[in-house]
Scaffold this active site. Structure first.
Site, mmCIF file in Angstrom:
data_model
loop_
_atom_site.group_PDB
_atom_site.id
_atom_site.type_symbol
_atom_site.label_atom_id
_atom_site.label_comp_id
_atom_site.label_asym_id
_atom_site.label_seq_id
_atom_site.Cartn_x
_atom_site.Cartn_y
_atom_site.Cartn_z
ATOM 1 N N ASP A 189 8.701 3.604 -5.216
ATOM 2 C CA ASP A 189 7.705 3.745 -4.169
ATOM 3 C C ASP A 189 8.324 3.254 -2.858
ATOM 4 O OD1 ASP A 189 5.103 3.997 -2.966
ATOM 5 O OD2 ASP A 189 4.840 1.842 -3.221
ATOM 6 N N ASP B 178 6.194 2.316 0.523
ATOM 7 C CA ASP B 178 5.405 1.324 1.254
ATOM 8 C C ASP B 178 5.148 0.083 0.391
ATOM 9 O OD1 ASP B 178 5.352 3.570 2.814
ATOM 10 O OD2 ASP B 178 3.220 3.455 3.294
ATOM 11 N N GLU C 287 2.776 -0.854 5.136
ATOM 12 C CA GLU C 287 1.957 0.275 4.695
ATOM 13 C C GLU C 287 1.893 1.215 5.889
ATOM 14 O OE1 GLU C 287 0.613 1.225 1.866
ATOM 15 O OE2 GLU C 287 1.261 -0.520 0.713
ATOM 16 N N ARG D 208 -8.654 9.012 5.151
ATOM 17 C CA ARG D 208 -7.975 8.158 6.130
ATOM 18 C C ARG D 208 -7.277 9.001 7.200
ATOM 19 N NH1 ARG D 208 -4.352 4.613 2.291
ATOM 20 N NH2 ARG D 208 -4.791 6.307 0.847
ATOM 21 N N SER E 164 6.819 8.719 -2.986
ATOM 22 C CA SER E 164 5.850 7.982 -2.186
ATOM 23 C C SER E 164 4.628 8.809 -1.837
ATOM 24 C CB SER E 164 6.525 7.494 -0.888
ATOM 25 O OG SER E 164 5.584 6.895 -0.027
ATOM 26 N N GLY E 165 3.488 8.149 -1.821
ATOM 27 C CA GLY E 165 2.277 8.754 -1.281
ATOM 28 C C GLY E 165 2.245 8.685 0.223
ATOM 29 N N LYS F 58 3.356 11.734 -8.896
ATOM 30 C CA LYS F 58 4.577 10.930 -9.013
ATOM 31 C C LYS F 58 5.153 11.012 -10.419
ATOM 32 C CE LYS F 58 3.850 7.480 -5.381
ATOM 33 N NZ LYS F 58 4.017 6.063 -5.032
ATOM 34 N N ASP G 194 4.159 -0.822 -6.274
ATOM 35 C CA ASP G 194 3.173 -1.903 -6.193
ATOM 36 C C ASP G 194 1.733 -1.458 -6.384
ATOM 37 O OD1 ASP G 194 1.803 -2.101 -3.009
ATOM 38 O OD2 ASP G 194 3.327 -0.616 -3.494
ATOM 39 N N ASN H 15 -1.295 4.012 -7.593
ATOM 40 C CA ASN H 15 -0.732 5.364 -7.678
ATOM 41 C C ASN H 15 0.711 5.368 -8.190
ATOM 42 O OD1 ASN H 15 0.070 4.178 -5.188
ATOM 43 N ND2 ASN H 15 0.579 6.192 -4.367
#
Length: 284
Positions: free
Chosen positions: A71, A73, A80, A116, A159-160, A208, A231, A234
């Protein structure tokens, strides 16, 4: 199994136990072939003193793996990114609150990501480039990536977060590549929309995991030959799918379910899972 205890003073802690068959180096110790009772007792005792403690197969070798997927962030970088962009857009508090809920696993990731990103509509697209300049590497990131590359592993960001930032981080670390989401911009403004890799579905927890499987197929690997860490909620599916999956300062749902955990130290803690990292250790 081997117990690995890491953190400031871990070597002193281990020496006081007067154990045999241990390897010691600065702030780290590896206890070889611990039995079940001793394993749990030692792990509980060390964890109470604030050390990173993991129980790994004896003789675990980095040579058994071919892929490292991480990941971005709060794992590779101390940021983030969506929250950083949000502060520039004037919606920082609202988005940070939503991000925390998403990372704890309380809302579907893709749905909450769209909600968001909608708040970014009509704000300057260059805010994303500014966030990329704020992306400070997590301690130990360089060391872990360099260790993996030195042993022939392919290294990827899954990564998201967003591709503009991932590209910068990937190049800074000399990683193989990245797969992540994309913010849509038009005429220098963010449209309030996001897509997944290549314009497809948003990369969420299931995405992922699929990406990990596809990368393994690309390089002729089984997913048991992959290492994965992150972390947030997701990240959990890829962590549980990989042959070696770890939570890095993980949210409670991740830390509770991940096979391995780094709760206190940097990413370089993971290096000591592998016997290659102990060649120069003092052996007692």
């Amino acid at each position: 199994m081997d117990i690995i205890i890491q953190g400031t003073g871990a070597d002193v802690f281990a020496e006081k136990l007067a154990l045999r068959n241990i390897w010691i180096k600065s702030n780290a110790v590896r206890i070889n072939g611990a039995d079940d009772i001793l394993t749990q007792e030692l792990m509980d005792q060390a964890a109470k003193q604030g050390f990173d403690v993991n129980c790994v197969p004896d003789a675990l070798s980095i040579k058994d793996f071919g892929l490292l997927a991480l990941d971005m962030d709060s794992t590779l970088i101390e940021l983030e990114c969506i929250d950083d962009i949000a502060w520039q857009c004037g919606v920082g508090e609202e988005v940070a609150r939503m991000t925390e809920i998403a990372m704890q696993g309380h809302m579907p990731f893709a749905e909450y990501l769209r909600e968001r990103v909608k708040l970014f509509k009509d704000h300057p697209a260059h805010y994303v480039d500014v966030t990329a300049t704020h992306a400070k590497l997590i301690p130990g990131a360089v060391e872990l990536i360099d260790f993996a590359k030195a042993h022939g592993l392919k290294t990827y960001i899954l990564s998201g977060g967003f591709d503009t930032i991932a590209k910068v981080v990937c190049e800074k670390l000399g990683m193989t590549g990245y797969l992540c989401n994309r913010l849509i911009a038009k005429d220098g403004k963010l449209t309030g929309e996001t897509t997944g890799p290549g314009g497809g579905e948003i990369l969420d927890a299931a995405g992922k995991r699929r990406a990990l499987d596809m990368l393994c197929m690309l390089y002729g690997l089984h997913h048991s030959q992959a290492i994965a860490g992150g972390d947030g909620a997701n990240d959990l599916e890829m962590i549980k799918t990989a042959g070696l999956g770890f939570a890095f300062h993980g949210k409670p749902i991740v830390a509770a379910s991940a096979p391995y955990r780094v709760n206190h130290g940097g990413l370089d803690v993971v290096i000591n899972f592998f016997v290659e990292a102990w060649a120069d250790a003092k052996k007692l």
